[in-house]
Scaffold this motif. Structure first.
Motif, short mmCIF file in Angstrom:
data_model
loop_
_atom_site.label_atom_id
_atom_site.label_comp_id
_atom_site.label_asym_id
_atom_site.label_seq_id
_atom_site.Cartn_x
_atom_site.Cartn_y
_atom_site.Cartn_z
N GLY A 1 23.19 26.16 -8.71
CA GLY A 1 24.45 25.75 -8.13
C GLY A 1 24.41 24.06 -7.57
O GLY A 1 23.83 23.50 -7.37
N ASN B 1 22.31 31.27 -8.83
CA ASN B 1 22.28 29.27 -8.08
C ASN B 1 21.22 28.99 -7.60
O ASN B 1 21.25 28.19 -8.12
CB ASN B 1 22.74 30.34 -6.84
CG ASN B 1 23.02 29.25 -6.04
OD1 ASN B 1 24.25 27.90 -5.80
ND2 ASN B 1 22.33 28.51 -4.87
N SER C 1 29.43 26.57 -4.57
CA SER C 1 29.56 26.05 -5.57
C SER C 1 30.77 25.21 -7.13
O SER C 1 30.78 24.95 -7.60
CB SER C 1 28.09 26.31 -6.43
OG SER C 1 27.05 26.19 -5.48
#
Length: 344
Positions: free
Chosen positions: A243, A179, A110
């Protein structure tokens, strides 16, 4: 807090740096020596090096890291190791550098980091300091939780961004995450994937474990509350992403950890075959999909209830149980990223 250019200048001028490498991660043990060599060749020096051989002690190790008052903390490991670092470095005037040594490396992907070790080291040497978003998760205590201090002790900031409002150290159901928050089949997979299979096969170990568990997995009903709207759906899998990647694959072409959005999406409905087909679509078409599609709900604050109540996976660890609240903490984490990364 220093500005990003000020922090970047301090790091390049020889500011205090600390290295933490999880030697138990998928590639950490094999590449530990290579990482030290490449970092030295790049001119990166560290005031202290922490090779982690007991991942269960990462939480207390980061207390020692912060006591050194570093400008930069470089973390080598997988998403779990990075997530632990994120929990400690959020809302601090410290940059996080990442050496992706895990199985899926979702957060590193990411951040648009190279997944090869020489490339990641080059970013640490030549990259820039950026601010990215993280998430704040709060649920009820998960089943079988260790109530003796499993939660991070780092001043988990409330949605207001006040780093002084800390979660109680004995509350494992409140957590900053980097995330992904997920519930459903993936939680059972994370609990049951054999460690040795993961070490040998990497990402494929998760797919094989999911295929084994899916025929017996029961669907659940999710009630999702965003602002004044309520959405109800039946599914086997529900995710809330900060993310841009899940299971090593892009969620959508415009997803980013720097977009001030949480992306809420399910994979399939209550039919098991729909889960399989939706997962295949996610894997094959994620890099072309957009968060504007009906498949996604985007927000900075979501409340999720499920019937029946379910344990919730937060960046690879069971951290809570539904009902849960997830909030976005915008620009709350400083990271070292490639110069090409779009920092908003």
């Amino acid at each position: 807090m220093r500005s990003k250019p000020e922090l970047q200048s301090a790091i390049r001028a020889g500011g205090r740096a600390v290295l933490v490498i999880n030697a138990r991660s998928r590639r950490g043990r094999r590449l530990y020596g290579t990482a030290r060599r490449l970092l030295a060749e790049a001119g990166l020096e560290f005031a202290e090096v922490f090779p982690v051989v007991e991942p269960d002690r990462l939480n207390e190790l980061f207390d020692d890291v912060l006591a050194l008052e570093p400008d930069l903390v470089v973390v080598g490991g997988g998403d779990g190791t990075v997530a632990e670092a994120v929990g400690h470095l959020t809302h601090r005037d410290i940059a996080l550098g990442v050496l992706p040594l895990g199985t899926t490396n979702n957060f590193a992907r990411s951040l648009e980091l190279p997944l090869d070790l020489p490339g990641a080291v080059a970013v640490l040497r030549d990259g820039k300091v950026a601010d990215v978003d993280v998430g704040w998760f709060e649920g009820t205590t998960p089943e079988n939780a260790d109530k003796t201090g499993d939660a991070d002790k780092t001043g988990n900031a409330e949605a207001t961004g006040n780093a002084g409002d800390a979660a109680p150290p004995d509350d494992p159901a409140r957590h900053i995450f980097a995330n992904m928050v997920s519930l459903g089949l993936s939680v059972h997979v994370a609990e049951r994937v054999p460690h040795e299979l993961k070490r040998v096969l990497g990402q494929a170990a998760y797919a094989l474990t999911a295929a084994r568990l899916l025929p017996r997995h029961e669907a659940f009903k999710a009630t999702i509350r965003i602002g004044g709207e309520t959405y109800e759906m039946d599914t086997h899998q529900l995710n809330v992403a900060n993310g841009a990647h899940h299971s090593g694959r892009r969620i959508a072409r415009d997803a980013s950890p720097d977009d001030r959005l949480l992306a809420v999406y399910r994979l399939g409905d209550r039919r098991r075959l729909r889960l399989a087909s939706a997962t295949a679509r996610h894997v094959l078409t994620g890099k072309w999909r957009s968060l504007d599609e009906d498949a996604f709900l985007t927000t900075d604050h979501v409340r999720i209830e499920t019937d029946p109540p379910l344990n919730v996976d937060v960046d690879g660890e069971i951290r809570g149980r539904t009902p849960v609240t997830v909030r976005l903490l915008g620009n709350a984490l400083r990271v070292v990223v490639p110069q090409s990364f779009v920092d908003t």
